[in-house]
Enzyme design. Structure first.
Site, short mmCIF file in Angstrom:
data_model
loop_
_atom_site.label_atom_id
_atom_site.label_comp_id
_atom_site.label_asym_id
_atom_site.label_seq_id
_atom_site.Cartn_x
_atom_site.Cartn_y
_atom_site.Cartn_z
NE ARG A 157 3.34 42.27 -22.15
CZ ARG A 157 2.86 42.97 -23.18
NH1 ARG A 157 1.83 42.55 -23.87
NH2 ARG A 157 3.44 44.10 -23.53
CE1 TYR B 236 16.30 24.45 -8.08
CE2 TYR B 236 16.15 25.78 -10.07
CZ TYR B 236 15.64 24.79 -9.24
OH TYR B 236 14.48 24.15 -9.58
CG ASP C 102 17.86 31.42 -4.84
OD1 ASP C 102 17.11 31.27 -3.87
OD2 ASP C 102 17.72 30.80 -5.92
CE LYS D 27 11.13 25.11 -4.98
NZ LYS D 27 12.47 25.50 -5.36
C1 LIG Z 1 13.11 25.85 -6.63
C2 LIG Z 1 14.25 26.80 -6.70
C3 LIG Z 1 14.39 27.72 -7.76
C4 LIG Z 1 13.44 27.71 -8.93
O1 LIG Z 1 12.16 28.08 -8.55
P1 LIG Z 1 10.83 27.58 -9.32
O2 LIG Z 1 9.75 28.27 -8.59
O3 LIG Z 1 10.80 26.09 -9.23
O4 LIG Z 1 10.98 28.04 -10.74
C5 LIG Z 1 15.44 28.61 -7.71
N1 LIG Z 1 16.33 28.61 -6.70
C6 LIG Z 1 16.25 27.73 -5.68
C7 LIG Z 1 17.26 27.77 -4.59
C8 LIG Z 1 15.21 26.81 -5.64
O5 LIG Z 1 15.13 25.94 -4.64
#
Ligand SMILES: *Cc1c(COP(=O)(O)O)cnc(C)c1O
Length: 428
Positions: free
Chosen positions: A92, A145, A219, A244
């Site tokens: 963990r 987001y 982000d 992504k």
């Molecule tokens: C998809 C996304 C998230 C969340 O990520 P997950 O891997 O789906 O939990 C956060 N910020 C942005 C800009 C995103 O496109």
């Protein structure tokens, strides 16, 4: 470099009787990475963050499936807890495959350290809960987001953490919000989703610096470190949904945060308490995905721009949002900060909700699905996907038009893709 950052060194100490035939050839020459982080990004995506040699002289990073790690005796336990050696302790708290993925991300972002999570939202939630306490105040852009905003409005609100949402580009409102006593964190996305607003990071970083103690978190999931490295523009922390572009193949979920050793250390500590540890298989897929990040992003950038230009001149398209187009409100900022604009293209179809759905439903190459950044082109009508449960009025209030389409341009042949969009547009 310590043993902890050379994750596969320890397995070579296993005695020959237990480990079967030893790898032939010289034993590992030590934990020094063969490729330093001063190499160019195309080299770093392939080799960065990996130790010079993995166990068994494997070229690929091994997937280490273990829940716990053996100590050679009480002395080693003491050495570990006194910090005289660095090694894994329990699953963990760390895993060697996960550690390589983290080091690779640090190499790409130019960060001292990185920490990996099982999803982007796990990274967001852990970071916010680790950094904030009751009475603290967070500022976030209003187009951030959706689930991150929901986390501020629900969970953090419940624990007495206050927040202000400011319109993207409204720097006067931002300065005012940051000046509120107790402000600890500014959260922005670069670029945002789905309208691809590009935050002026150096300017926002300067506003944060004026208010002592305000950290800037960016982000930059939608553009990837190939195009933009927020730490170079004054951010303290950079976050990715590695689901992504970094993973890039629509086959894994992961999230990451990169920044100073001190901040990342605190997040790693929090991850161990929450138990939000990613598994070794996902980390392996992420490492494998990142190896082709540079070649993939060059194609995403060029196809994204071509598709945006194609749509912009199309009579059945009302408007295109792509930071690489001169018509985009943040084109100048994007050009100044980013070396490419990625594969995300949003646009308004000349028609209502149903006409837009007809177009989406007649696309053959783009797959209708949430998410983005993978090799497959994905398409969605945000009014019917991410914002389904809102009324048309509520959608309008958050800038989501009924005829808005979000396209994540993948790596298929560009002529095929354009021809497919052209035929689908005849159904508008
Ligand atoms: C998809 C996304 C998230 C969340 O990520 P997950 O891997 O789906 O939990 C956060 N910020 C942005 C800009 C995103 O496109």
């Amino acid at each position: 470099m310590t043993a902890a950052s050379a994750p596969f060194g320890t397995e070579l100490r296993v005695s020959p009787e237990l480990s079967g035939p030893l790898p032939s050839g010289p034993l590992p020459s030590g934990p020094v990475p063969a490729v330093s982080n001063s190499h160019r990004l195309d080299t770093l995506v392939v080799r960065g963050g990996e130790p010079e040699r993995h166990g068994y002289a494997a070229v690929a990073t091994p997937i280490v499936c273990t829940a716990t790690y053996r100590f050679d005796g009480s002395e080693e336990i003491a050495d570990h807890f006194e910090g005289r050696i660095e090694r894994e302790e329990y699953g963990r708290y760390g895993n060697p495959t996960v550690r390589v993925a983290e080091q690779k991300l640090s190499a790409l972002e130019g960060a001292e350290d990185s920490v990996l999570f099982p999803s982007g939202m796990s990274a967001v939630a852990t970071l916010l809960l680790a950094m904030l306490k009751p009475g603290d105040h967070v500022v976030m852009t209003s187009d951030g987001y959706r689930r991150t905003r929901q986390f501020l409005r629900t969970t953090l609100q419940k624990f007495g953490v206050l927040h202000t949402f400011v319109e993207p580009g409204d720097h006067a409102a931002l300065a005012l919000a940051l000046a509120r006593p107790g402000t600890r964190l500014m959260l922005t996305e670069a670029p945002t989703n789905p309208l691809l607003r590009m935050a002026d990071l150096p300017l926002i970083a300067e506003l944060c610096r004026r208010q002592r103690g305000v950290k800037l978190l960016v982000d930059s999931t939608l553009i990837s470190p190939y195009n933009l490295r927020p730490l170079e523009h004054g951010a303290d922390l950079v976050l990715h949904s590695c689901t992504k572009y970094l993973g890039g193949h629509n086959d894994l979920l992961a999230g990451s945060v990169s920044g100073s050793r001190e901040l990342i250390g605190a997040l790693r500590e929090q991850r161990g308490v929450f138990g939000s540890m990613p598994d070794a298989h996902s980390a392996y897929l992420l490492i494998r995905g990142i190896k082709t990040l540079a070649v993939r992003m060059r194609q995403h950038n060029s196809s994204g721009l071509s598709v945006a230009r194609f749509l912009e001149q199309h009579p059945r398209i009302e408007r295109v949002y792509y930071p690489g187009l001169a018509s985009h409100v943040d084109h100048a900022v994007a050009q100044r900060l980013a070396s490419g604009f990625g594969g995300m293209v949003s646009f308004l179809v000349r028609g209502d909700l149903a006409a837009t759905s007809r177009f989406v439903d007649h696309c053959c190459i783009p797959i209708t699905a949430p998410s983005m950044g993978g090799v497959e082109t994905l398409i969605e009508q945000p009014a019917l996907m991410s914002f389904y449960e809102l009324t048309p009025e509520q959608r309008r209030a958050v800038g989501i038009a009924e005829n808005l389409v979000r396209l994540s341009v993948g790596l298929e042949d560009l002529d095929d893709l354009r021809a497919d969009l052209e035929q689908a547009l005849t159904f508008v």
